[in-house]
Write a protein that holds these residues in place. Sequence first.
Motif, short mmCIF file in Angstrom:
data_model
loop_
_atom_site.label_atom_id
_atom_site.label_comp_id
_atom_site.label_asym_id
_atom_site.label_seq_id
_atom_site.Cartn_x
_atom_site.Cartn_y
_atom_site.Cartn_z
N PRO A 109 0.79 -1.23 0.00
CA PRO A 109 0.00 0.00 0.00
C PRO A 109 0.83 1.29 0.00
CG PRO A 109 -0.72 -1.53 1.71
CD PRO A 109 0.59 -2.03 1.21
N ALA A 110 0.15 2.37 -0.39
CA ALA A 110 0.70 3.73 -0.26
C ALA A 110 -0.40 4.61 0.31
CB ALA A 110 1.17 4.26 -1.61
N ARG A 111 0.00 5.53 1.16
CA ARG A 111 -0.94 6.45 1.78
C ARG A 111 -0.39 7.87 1.73
NH1 ARG A 111 -3.49 2.52 1.40
NH2 ARG A 111 -4.79 1.42 2.94
N ALA A 112 -1.30 8.84 1.57
CA ALA A 112 -0.98 10.26 1.72
C ALA A 112 0.28 10.63 0.93
CB ALA A 112 -0.84 10.59 3.20
N GLY A 113 1.34 11.07 1.62
CA GLY A 113 2.56 11.47 0.93
C GLY A 113 3.16 10.37 0.08
N SER B 43 -2.99 -6.43 -4.95
CA SER B 43 -3.46 -6.31 -3.56
C SER B 43 -3.12 -4.97 -2.92
CB SER B 43 -2.85 -7.44 -2.72
OG SER B 43 -1.42 -7.36 -2.75
N ALA B 44 -2.36 -4.12 -3.62
CA ALA B 44 -1.99 -2.81 -3.06
C ALA B 44 -3.23 -1.93 -2.92
CB ALA B 44 -0.96 -2.13 -3.94
N THR B 45 -3.23 -1.11 -1.89
CA THR B 45 -4.32 -0.16 -1.70
C THR B 45 -3.75 1.25 -1.55
OG1 THR B 45 -4.33 -0.49 0.71
CG2 THR B 45 -5.84 -1.86 -0.62
N PHE B 46 -4.61 2.23 -1.72
CA PHE B 46 -4.21 3.63 -1.70
C PHE B 46 -5.27 4.44 -0.96
CE2 PHE B 46 -2.76 1.43 -5.42
CZ PHE B 46 -1.45 1.82 -5.59
N ALA B 47 -4.86 5.56 -0.40
CA ALA B 47 -5.83 6.47 0.22
C ALA B 47 -5.19 7.83 0.45
CB ALA B 47 -6.34 5.92 1.56
N PHE B 48 -5.99 8.86 0.22
CA PHE B 48 -5.62 10.22 0.60
C PHE B 48 -6.27 10.46 1.96
CE2 PHE B 48 -6.00 10.01 -4.04
CZ PHE B 48 -4.69 10.30 -4.39
N SER B 49 -5.57 10.05 2.98
CA SER B 49 -6.14 10.00 4.32
C SER B 49 -6.03 11.31 5.10
CB SER B 49 -5.46 8.88 5.11
OG SER B 49 -4.05 8.98 5.03
N LEU C 214 -11.69 14.16 -0.83
CA LEU C 214 -12.65 14.62 0.17
C LEU C 214 -13.10 13.52 1.11
CD1 LEU C 214 -14.83 16.92 -2.11
CD2 LEU C 214 -13.25 17.66 -0.31
N THR C 215 -13.18 12.29 0.64
CA THR C 215 -13.66 11.20 1.50
C THR C 215 -12.55 10.48 2.23
OG1 THR C 215 -13.53 9.51 -0.24
CG2 THR C 215 -15.58 10.79 -0.10
N GLY C 216 -11.35 10.48 1.68
CA GLY C 216 -10.27 9.70 2.28
C GLY C 216 -10.46 8.20 2.13
N GLU C 217 -11.38 7.80 1.26
CA GLU C 217 -11.70 6.38 1.11
C GLU C 217 -10.51 5.59 0.56
OE1 GLU C 217 -15.14 3.62 -1.04
OE2 GLU C 217 -14.59 5.53 -1.93
N THR C 218 -10.34 4.38 1.05
CA THR C 218 -9.31 3.48 0.54
C THR C 218 -9.78 2.86 -0.77
OG1 THR C 218 -8.53 2.96 2.78
CG2 THR C 218 -7.97 1.40 1.04
N PHE C 219 -8.88 2.82 -1.75
CA PHE C 219 -9.23 2.22 -3.04
C PHE C 219 -8.13 1.25 -3.47
CE2 PHE C 219 -7.17 6.28 -3.69
CZ PHE C 219 -6.32 6.14 -4.77
N ASP C 220 -8.50 0.32 -4.34
CA ASP C 220 -7.57 -0.74 -4.70
C ASP C 220 -6.77 -0.40 -5.95
OD1 ASP C 220 -9.26 -1.21 -6.88
OD2 ASP C 220 -10.20 -2.98 -5.95
#
Length: 258
Positions: A104-108, A124-130, A159-165
């Motif tokens: 996964p990768a998040r934010a920065g 299987s990696a996921t992403f989110a602008f948390s 805007l949602t910060g939702e996790t996506f695949d």
Amino acid sequence: MADELVHYEVRRGIATITLDSPHNRNALSAQLRAELTGHLKAAVEDDAVRVVVLTHTGPVFCSGMDLKEAGGASASQQGVNEFPAILEQLWTSPKPVVARLAGPARAGGVGIVAACDIAVAVESATFAFSEVRIGVVPAVISVTVLPRLLPRAAHELFLTGETFDAGRAVAIGLVNSAVPAEGLDAEVARYTDMLALGAPNALAATKRMLQQERSSNLGAVFADMLELSAKHFGGPEGQEGIAAFVQKRKPSWVPTGN
């Protein structure tokens, strides 16, 4: 002396930069930022390097800023003032940069992915602008992320910060390819092998062309592009490439083995 958190290796024209801070999910700590900056600089300055691969150890590519360091700190202490320079290094690198995500990768971390020219992730990696979920704004990463994303997807996910695949990441333009884990290295190699066939100066000029703003004056744009085309067509690389094509051989810049 602290153990190194980012490793650097060059083989057959490919510089591999590896984030190795799994204890904090490869978060962008001060030490990691400094080492990453140094290795990116080394790759750009090394004439033997043709392509850069940015990868990681551990289950997470990059979790974003190190929040343990950021608590109660000023913007400069948080690394917010340093982080744009890293994204700019990736974005403006004259050598193509490929992100290899086995997790996964998040934010920065997503900002880093977007700053790379090509990104390959496991399915299987996921992403989110948390950011909004902890009361901050994804402002800095927007500089590299927004040019990649479809506008509707950007509004939704910022805007949602939702996790996506990874499949969604491909669909919205963040990632180029999502593959099974066992095919990750082969897919990265497919891209690096193709990139190594390009002439170094032509690749650098093409990156600049892709990133520049275009005038609404089509005549001026065509004039600029004609000048750019003529410069490289008549330049040493262009002439070598044409000669190699006519003579049915590989041009001089193609590494041995390709």
